[in-house]
Design an enzyme around this catalytic site. Structure first.
Site, short mmCIF file in Angstrom:
data_model
loop_
_atom_site.label_atom_id
_atom_site.label_comp_id
_atom_site.label_asym_id
_atom_site.label_seq_id
_atom_site.Cartn_x
_atom_site.Cartn_y
_atom_site.Cartn_z
N ASP A 1 0.83 -1.21 0.00
CA ASP A 1 0.00 0.00 0.00
C ASP A 1 0.86 1.26 0.00
OD1 ASP A 1 -2.69 1.31 0.39
OD2 ASP A 1 -1.73 1.94 2.25
N ARG B 1 -8.10 12.41 -11.48
CA ARG B 1 -8.36 12.13 -10.06
C ARG B 1 -7.72 10.85 -9.56
NH1 ARG B 1 -11.57 13.83 -6.54
NH2 ARG B 1 -12.39 11.81 -5.96
#
Length: 157
Positions: A63, A108
């Site tokens: 992550d 985005r």
């Protein structure tokens, strides 16, 4: 460009990358071609089953590395989706290498793939992930900087 990848502020309390977090992984990231790379050697404090790294620590490595794909572009992002595949247990006390690669970048969202492998034997893969990352909400970012102004330079604000 590597300056964008690592927190050089006085905050540095992130569990994954904070150099001042006594319990953290203290990851430092760098570019290697089109990869973002870091290494770490998890000790017994990061154990899951005896002798192996806890799966949550492996997920953290993936992550955090994936999140740096946005940072490399000057955009700080948070995890929207993370999909992991554990291949085999990672042993404690071995140098692990995490690599991430950008697969898609839009206005985005940023998407990427990452892998955790044995640093000395790149063919030994412990886990793989793909992730989608989105911008930090403006309200959160504003409140965070108000509470911790030392982070404004880290977030280029």
């Amino acid at each position: 460009m590597s300056d964008r990848l690592n927190d050089n502020s006085t905050y540095q309390r992130c569990f994954a990358c904070g150099q001042q977090n006594p319990f953290g992984l203290k990851l430092r990231f760098r570019h290697e071609g089109d990869l973002i790379v870091s290494e770490c050697m998890p000790g017994p404090e990061y154990a899951g089953f005896p002798g192996v790294v806890h799966g949550g620590i492996i997920a953290t490595l993936l992550d955090e590395s994936l999140s740096r794909l946005g940072a490399a572009q000057g955009r700080w992002l948070m995890t929207a989706r993370l999909e992991l595949r554990y291949r085999q247990a990672a042993p404690l006390g071995e140098l692990l290498r995490v690599e991430s690669r950008l697969t898609d970048s839009r206005s985005r969202l940023v998407r990427g793939e990452a892998v955790v492998r044995l640093a000395d034997e790149p063919g030994t893969v412990y886990a793989e992930a793909s992730g989608t990352f989105m911008p930090l909400p403006e309200d959160y970012l504003r409140h965070m900087i108000e509470a911790h102004p030392e982070l404004s330079s880290f977030f280029n604000l």
